[in-house]
Every structure is written in structure tokens, then in C-alpha cells.
Design an enzyme around this catalytic site. Structure first.
Site, PDB file in Angstrom:
ATOM      1  N   ASN A   1       0.808  -1.226   0.000  1.00  0.00           N
ATOM      2  CA  ASN A   1       0.000   0.000   0.000  1.00  0.00           C
ATOM      3  C   ASN A   1       0.837   1.270   0.000  1.00  0.00           C
ATOM      4  OD1 ASN A   1      -1.695  -2.162   1.796  1.00  0.00           O
ATOM      5  ND2 ASN A   1      -3.021  -0.958   0.439  1.00  0.00           N
ATOM      6  N   HIS A   2       2.098   1.162  -0.296  1.00  0.00           N
ATOM      7  CA  HIS A   2       2.975   2.333  -0.367  1.00  0.00           C
ATOM      8  C   HIS A   2       3.264   2.619  -1.832  1.00  0.00           C
ATOM      9  CE1 HIS A   2       3.614   1.981   3.988  1.00  0.00           C
ATOM     10  NE2 HIS A   2       3.727   0.680   3.772  1.00  0.00           N
ATOM     11  N   ARG A   3       2.545   3.574  -2.395  1.00  0.00           N
ATOM     12  CA  ARG A   3       2.609   3.823  -3.840  1.00  0.00           C
ATOM     13  C   ARG A   3       3.779   4.728  -4.189  1.00  0.00           C
ATOM     14  NH1 ARG A   3      -2.298   2.963  -6.831  1.00  0.00           N
ATOM     15  NH2 ARG A   3      -1.186   4.024  -8.527  1.00  0.00           N
TER      16      ARG A   3
END
Length: 208
Positions: free
Chosen positions: A85-87
Site C-alpha cells: 500500500n505504499h505507492r
């Protein structure tokens, strides 16, 4: 504290209960030397472990497929679904809950091929395939697929060499050794514990 020793190990088919982990055969093992075992210490699911198995996931849970005769050394980490979830393509890397579904980028399933060996403290990143008979050196971080019968090392892991000449690797792959019936595997095991391809060929013809 439970006494730990190098001789301690877990056969994966006996201990894995997570429905997202698929074990082929009965010979793959984890060297359970210092930690709390395969499911609790090696497999790192943010979503998809037993603690969250009754929660409805917001996205497809990555699957882990482990072949037969896989050797997993102590303190290996296999990073799995729910951690993506770390774009990097967004200005802010923070996983804000109100945008959590938009931020998720699945990496796909992870595959550990038959007869591969993961060295001590290696880390397998999500969505990669470690090929049949491959070796991942200790402390390596695997971010890309590992070719069958190759040796990789480093962070990120890079190929150091192939274990055999290309034509021998092709032949080994075509033999589909790890799908043989157990009786055939046991009968030819002596030739698998060596590097004489001519002797293996002859033994296969004789067995047939």
C-alpha cells in the site's frame, strides 16, 4: 523457552494450516532453529494469515505455492499479500485508510519451485518465482524471478552462476523429476545425488 537446535526442523505439510499456502508433496521443510516456526515467523501476511482469516479482504489475497523437496533455512522471510500500500508513483507514500483500496497494488502469487534451497535469512519479496533447483544465498533479497538451477546472491539478488550447463538444465527440466511416482524417485535417488547425467539417463532407461 523451548530448546532450539540445528537438528530441529518442520515438515511443512505437517504444520501449515493457512488456506493461502499450498504445499506440494511431503518433503519440504523449514529449519526451525531459533524462532516460532514457519507460519508464525517466516510467512509475513498483513492480510491473509490466521489472525485475519475471518475478515473479508478488500482485495485478492496473494497465494504461496511451495513445491516438493524445498529446503528453507532458519530465519528466512517470505513477504506476502497485504503489504503493498505504499505507492511509489504517488507524491505521498503513506497508506491513508480512506484511500487504502486505491493504494493497493498486488504483486501476484509467489512460487517456490521443486528442490530449491533458500539460505539463512534470505528474504523473498512478493510475486516472485524461485525456479526448480535454484539456490538463494544467505541474506539475499529476491526481488525478481530466479531461473531454474541458478544461484543468486546479494541485495537485490543477482545471478552468480548456473549450477549446470544449459543443455543439462533443459534435460533436467524435461525429466520432471519432482513429479515422478515416489517408487521411481526412490529407485533413482542415488543418481539424483550426483552429477553424472549419462548415468542418470541410463538408470531411467533401465527403470522404465
Amino acid at each position: 523457552m523451548t530448546k532450539k537446535h540445528w537438528s530441529k526442523f518442520q515438515l511443512l505439510h505437517e504444520v501449515v494450516r493457512n488456506k493461502n499456502i499450498h504445499i506440494k508433496g511431503t518433503h519440504s521443510y523449514y529449519s526451525d532453529c531459533w524462532d516460532n516456526g514457519f507460519e508464525e515467523s517466516v510467512i509475513r501476511y498483513l492480510c491473509g494469515d490466521r489472525e485475519g482469516e475471518n475478515r473479508e479482504p478488500n482485495w485478492h489475497i496473494d497465494q504461496l505455492h511451495i513445491g516438493d523437496y524445498v529446503c528453507i533455512a532458519a530465519e528466512v522471510v517470505i513477504l506476502m499479500g497485504g503489504n503493498h500500500n505504499h505507492r511509489a508513483d504517488w507524491f505521498c507514500l503513506y497508506p491513508f485508510m480512506e484511500f487504502i483500496e486505491e493504494s493497493y497494488q498486488g504483486k501476484g502469487d509467489t512460487h517456490l519451485g521443486d528442490g530449491c534451497w533458500l539460505g539463512m535469512r534470505a528474504m523473498i519479496m512478493p510475486g516472485v518465482t524461485v525456479g526448480e533447483g535454484a539456490i538463494v544465498a544467505a541474506n539475499s533479497v529476491v526481488t525478481k524471478d530466479v531461473a531454474p538451477y541458478s544461484v543468486v546472491a546479494g541485495s537485490p539478488a543477482k545471478r552468480i552462476k548456473y549450477r549446470f550447463e544449459p543443455e543439462i538444465i533443459d534435460e533436467l527440466m524435461s525429466l520432471d523429476i519432482y513429479s515422478w511416482p515416489q517408487t521411481k524417485f526412490d529407485a533413482l535417488k542415488h543418481h539424483l545425488c550426483g552429477d553424472d547425467i549419462d548415468a542418470l539417463r541410463q538408470a531411467i532407461l533401465t527403470y522404465a
